[in-house]
Design a protein around this motif. Structure first.
Motif, short mmCIF file in Angstrom:
data_model
loop_
_atom_site.label_atom_id
_atom_site.label_comp_id
_atom_site.label_asym_id
_atom_site.label_seq_id
_atom_site.Cartn_x
_atom_site.Cartn_y
_atom_site.Cartn_z
N UNK A 73 36.37 36.20 51.57
CA UNK A 73 35.83 35.02 50.88
C UNK A 73 34.79 34.32 51.75
N UNK A 74 35.03 34.30 53.05
CA UNK A 74 34.08 33.74 54.01
C UNK A 74 34.06 34.65 55.24
N UNK A 75 32.96 34.70 55.96
CA UNK A 75 32.92 35.51 57.18
C UNK A 75 33.69 34.86 58.32
N UNK A 76 34.19 35.69 59.21
CA UNK A 76 34.91 35.23 60.39
C UNK A 76 34.05 35.48 61.62
N UNK A 77 33.91 34.44 62.44
CA UNK A 77 33.09 34.50 63.65
C UNK A 77 34.01 34.28 64.85
N UNK A 78 33.80 35.02 65.93
CA UNK A 78 34.58 34.83 67.14
C UNK A 78 33.67 34.32 68.25
N UNK A 79 34.15 33.34 68.98
CA UNK A 79 33.41 32.79 70.11
C UNK A 79 33.56 33.71 71.33
N UNK A 80 32.48 33.87 72.07
CA UNK A 80 32.51 34.65 73.30
C UNK A 80 32.11 33.75 74.46
N UNK A 81 33.05 33.55 75.37
CA UNK A 81 32.82 32.71 76.55
C UNK A 81 33.46 33.41 77.74
N UNK A 82 32.66 34.21 78.44
CA UNK A 82 33.18 35.05 79.51
C UNK A 82 32.48 34.76 80.83
N UNK A 83 33.10 35.22 81.91
CA UNK A 83 32.54 34.99 83.23
C UNK A 83 31.52 36.04 83.63
N UNK A 84 31.63 37.23 83.06
CA UNK A 84 30.73 38.31 83.43
C UNK A 84 30.05 38.89 82.21
N UNK A 85 28.89 39.47 82.43
CA UNK A 85 28.16 40.13 81.35
C UNK A 85 28.97 41.30 80.80
N UNK A 86 29.59 42.04 81.67
CA UNK A 86 30.42 43.18 81.25
C UNK A 86 31.52 42.74 80.29
N UNK A 87 32.20 41.66 80.63
CA UNK A 87 33.29 41.18 79.78
C UNK A 87 32.76 40.64 78.45
N UNK A 88 31.57 40.03 78.47
CA UNK A 88 30.99 39.52 77.23
C UNK A 88 30.65 40.66 76.28
N UNK A 89 30.13 41.76 76.83
CA UNK A 89 29.82 42.93 76.01
C UNK A 89 31.09 43.53 75.42
N UNK A 90 32.14 43.62 76.24
CA UNK A 90 33.43 44.13 75.75
C UNK A 90 33.97 43.24 74.64
N UNK A 91 33.86 41.92 74.83
CA UNK A 91 34.35 40.98 73.81
C UNK A 91 33.60 41.15 72.50
N UNK A 92 32.29 41.39 72.58
CA UNK A 92 31.49 41.60 71.37
C UNK A 92 31.91 42.90 70.67
N UNK A 93 32.15 43.93 71.46
CA UNK A 93 32.61 45.20 70.88
C UNK A 93 33.96 45.04 70.19
N UNK A 94 34.86 44.30 70.81
CA UNK A 94 36.18 44.07 70.22
C UNK A 94 36.08 43.24 68.95
#
Length: 308
Positions: A73-94
């Protein structure tokens, strides 16, 4: 469902039980109320969501549960707030794996990156996800400003589509429109400046007090969009003492207390946060009680949209 980055997007709180487990029953009650009120997306894992205290498994559960609950019914968005670029990329993939339709990305956490480093961080995430991105610009709280010149580099990436602006400067809306036209969607990230920002051309509102008062929040947006400024202003003036609870270091506790008053949440927070106490609790409760006592009626136009 396509991510349009327009409208009211609740930055929802995470509900916990008394023994510090995820309370998916109360969480579902709140999400259903948001969707029924006519919000345009759900944002998980922000500051209000106590994201820094959540485990990766809890984040997965929240995203998957919300995606299933809203049934597209509505899109779901997840916030990404990480300490490293690597972890931010992993969070986006997840996020993509779990069914999110968009991501909201903060600059690197716990390190005051330079402009060059900040842009490189955002670019790296954009290059490693197909999800549309909203950049979260909050120099007041996170001490890193995403300037117009930095956005000039970032708009080269099609996945970077929006900005949540919490700089507490309404003129940013005009500056961004002058520089980028409609290339970026602009959403206000400060409850106490939301109506003013939309009148200056912002596309929407990433809201906090919506967690307790979704109908009123959506009403302001829809009335402004319809040009019914007098009616929107009346609701906004009623709302302002409550909205000011969002601009506080204890915004999570404040808003969860408001959720209790409207039957849409519990007061449980995760340590080191603790429920409000003493005179500050009395002050916040008095504001909430007055808001409940004087809660306005919602115009028919807004009710009709929520029921479509």
């Amino acid at each position: 469902m396509k991510m349009n980055w327009v409208g009211v997007m609740p930055a929802v709180t995470t509900k916990f039980t008394k023994d510090d487990q995820l309370d998916l029953d109360m969480f579902s009650t709140n999400i259903n109320a948001q969707v029924d009120a006519g919000v345009h997306a759900i944002i998980l894992g922000g500051t209000l969501g106590e994201a820094s205290t959540l485990t990766q498994d809890e984040k997965r559960i929240l995203v998957q549960h919300t995606v299933d609950l809203v049934e597209d019914k509505v899109p779901v968005v997840i916030n990404i707030a990480e300490q490293t670029t690597k972890d931010a990329i992993i969070a986006a993939e997840q996020a993509e794996k779990y069914g999110a339709k968009g991501i909201m990305v903060l600059p690197p956490m716990r390190y005051k990156s330079t402009d060059y480093e900040t842009v490189a961080y955002f670019k790296a995430v954009a290059q490693n996800t197909s999800l549309p991105m909203m950049i979260y610009n909050n120099p007041v709280d996170y001490k890193i400003e995403v300037t117009l010149d930095m956005f000039e580099e970032l708009v080269q990436y099609d996945t970077i589509q929006a900005v949540k602006d919490s700089a507490r400067d309404i003129t940013n809306v005009t500056r961004m429109r002058n520089r980028f036209g409609d290339r970026l969607k602009i959403l206000c990230g400060v409850d106490t400046l939301a109506m003013e920002s939309m009148l200056m051309g912002a596309d929407g509102w990433v809201a906090g007090l919506v967690c307790a008062f979704p109908r009123e929040t959506v009403a302001i947006y829809e009335l402004v969009k319809a040009g019914r400024i007098k009616e929107a202003t009346a609701i906004y003036r009623w709302f302002m003492p409550l909205l000011e609870l969002d601009i506080s270091p204890q915004l999570v506790q404040n808003i969860k207390l408001a959720e209790v008053a409207t039957g849409m949440g519990t007061e449980y927070v995760r340590l080191p946060r603790m429920p409000l106490q003493g005179k500050e609790r009395e002050r916040v409760e008095a504001i909430i009680e007055e808001g409940m006592r004087t809660r306005p009626d919602i115009p028919d136009l807004v009710r009709a949209k929520a029921n479509v």
